[in-house]
Design an enzyme around this catalytic site. Structure first.
Site, PDB file in Angstrom:
ATOM      1  N   LYS A  11      -0.958  -5.849  -0.989  1.00 35.68           N
ATOM      2  CA  LYS A  11      -0.269  -5.002  -2.176  1.00 35.68           C
ATOM      3  C   LYS A  11       0.930  -4.472  -1.655  1.00 35.68           C
ATOM      4  CE  LYS A  11      -4.616  -4.835  -5.022  1.00 35.68           C
ATOM      5  NZ  LYS A  11      -5.286  -3.748  -5.907  1.00 35.68           N
ATOM      6  N   TYR A  51      -3.737 -10.108 -13.778  1.00 36.18           N
ATOM      7  CA  TYR A  51      -4.597  -9.002 -14.199  1.00 36.18           C
ATOM      8  C   TYR A  51      -5.328  -9.120 -15.732  1.00 36.18           C
ATOM      9  CZ  TYR A  51      -4.538  -6.639  -9.656  1.00 36.18           C
ATOM     10  OH  TYR A  51      -4.765  -6.349  -8.007  1.00 36.18           O
ATOM     11  N   PHE A  59      -5.724   1.889 -17.328  1.00 31.02           N
ATOM     12  CA  PHE A  59      -4.788   1.966 -15.946  1.00 31.02           C
ATOM     13  C   PHE A  59      -3.881   0.687 -16.226  1.00 31.02           C
ATOM     14  CE2 PHE A  59      -9.041   0.367 -14.741  1.00 31.02           C
ATOM     15  CZ  PHE A  59      -8.744  -0.725 -14.051  1.00 31.02           C
ATOM     16  N   ARG A  87     -14.534  -9.673   0.502  1.00 29.97           N
ATOM     17  CA  ARG A  87     -14.793  -8.280  -0.241  1.00 29.97           C
ATOM     18  C   ARG A  87     -15.439  -7.291   0.715  1.00 29.97           C
ATOM     19  NH1 ARG A  87     -12.895  -7.721  -5.496  1.00 29.97           N
ATOM     20  NH2 ARG A  87     -14.543  -6.055  -5.649  1.00 29.97           N
ATOM     21  N   THR A  93     -13.409  -0.450  -4.196  1.00 27.49           N
ATOM     22  CA  THR A  93     -11.981  -0.176  -4.863  1.00 27.49           C
ATOM     23  C   THR A  93     -11.477   1.242  -4.655  1.00 27.49           C
ATOM     24  OG1 THR A  93     -13.023  -1.852  -6.876  1.00 27.49           O
ATOM     25  CG2 THR A  93     -11.058  -0.476  -7.177  1.00 27.49           C
ATOM     26  N   ARG A 104      -9.781  -0.946   2.970  1.00 29.36           N
ATOM     27  CA  ARG A 104      -9.294   0.453   1.929  1.00 29.36           C
ATOM     28  C   ARG A 104      -9.647   1.543   2.516  1.00 29.36           C
ATOM     29  NH1 ARG A 104     -11.233  -3.246  -3.351  1.00 29.36           N
ATOM     30  NH2 ARG A 104      -9.149  -3.743  -3.968  1.00 29.36           N
ATOM     31  N   ASN A 114      -4.505   0.616  -3.619  1.00 30.63           N
ATOM     32  CA  ASN A 114      -5.539   0.290  -2.558  1.00 30.63           C
ATOM     33  C   ASN A 114      -5.291  -0.914  -1.519  1.00 30.63           C
ATOM     34  OD1 ASN A 114      -6.042  -1.668  -4.377  1.00 30.63           O
ATOM     35  ND2 ASN A 114      -8.129  -0.923  -5.004  1.00 30.63           N
ATOM     36  N   HIS A 117      -6.178  -7.071  -2.441  1.00 33.21           N
ATOM     37  CA  HIS A 117      -6.704  -7.510  -3.559  1.00 33.21           C
ATOM     38  C   HIS A 117      -7.751  -8.752  -2.876  1.00 33.21           C
ATOM     39  CE1 HIS A 117      -8.150  -9.589  -7.345  1.00 33.21           C
ATOM     40  NE2 HIS A 117      -7.738 -10.739  -6.706  1.00 33.21           N
TER      41      HIS A 117
END
Ligand code: ADP
Ligand code: MG
Length: 140
Positions: A11, A51, A59, A87, A93, A104, A114, A117
């Site tokens: 990100k 998204y 948000f 993950r 998250t 993260r 964060n 993705h």
């Protein structure tokens, strides 16, 4: 062994801090190989479509602003149990809840910014990687 493909984004907050190499190196060292990769400045419509499942969340506008403010790195990662493994490497998250040594925990600024993705299921992985890559751009 189940060789899978999953979709990953480095990100804007992480690209801005020159963490591309650090993050890709972590994936490679844990057996997740990038089989497609592109740096891109996302358009609002690309980010909104990606998204879409979150479009009613409070948000959502902030998330689209963030994901379009500077370039990201889009990747398809391939490896054994790639979806769950990614993950696990990413962590929760919210970095405050993320396990030690997850990406993260190590790098995220906040629950929104964060750093990474990762697809959360086989259905999401297929939708997300096809949203950004043509079949001819992915090669094992
Ligand atoms: P994950 O990325 O862990 O799958 P979600 O799918 O729930 O998490 O949310 C997608 C993204 O939306 C998160 O990674 C984060 O960037 C952002 N986000 C989630 N919850 C919040 C929140 N409460 N406030 C701001 N941004 C959020
Ligand atoms: Mg998600």
């Amino acid at each position: 062994m189940l060789v899978e493909r999953t979709f990953s984004i480095i990100k804007p907050d992480a690209v801005e801090r020159n963490l591309i190499g650090t993050i890709v190196s972590r994936f490679e060292s844990e057996g997740l190989r990038p089989v497609a990769m592109r740096r891109s400045l996302l358009s609002r419509s690309e980010a909104e479509g990606f998204y879409a499942e979150h479009s009613e969340r409070p948000f959502f506008g902030e998330l689209v602003d963030f994901m379009t403010r500077s370039p990201v790195v889009l990747m398809v990662l391939e490896g054994d149990n790639a979806i769950l493994k990614n993950r696990e490497i990413m962590g929760a998250t919210n970095p405050a809840d993320a396990a030690d040594n997850t990406l993260r925990k190590l790098h995220a600024n906040s629950i929104g910014e964060n750093s990474v993705h990762g697809s959360d299921s086989p259905v999401s992985a297929a939708r997300e990687l096809n949203w950004f890559f043509k079949g001819s751009e992915v090669s094992s």
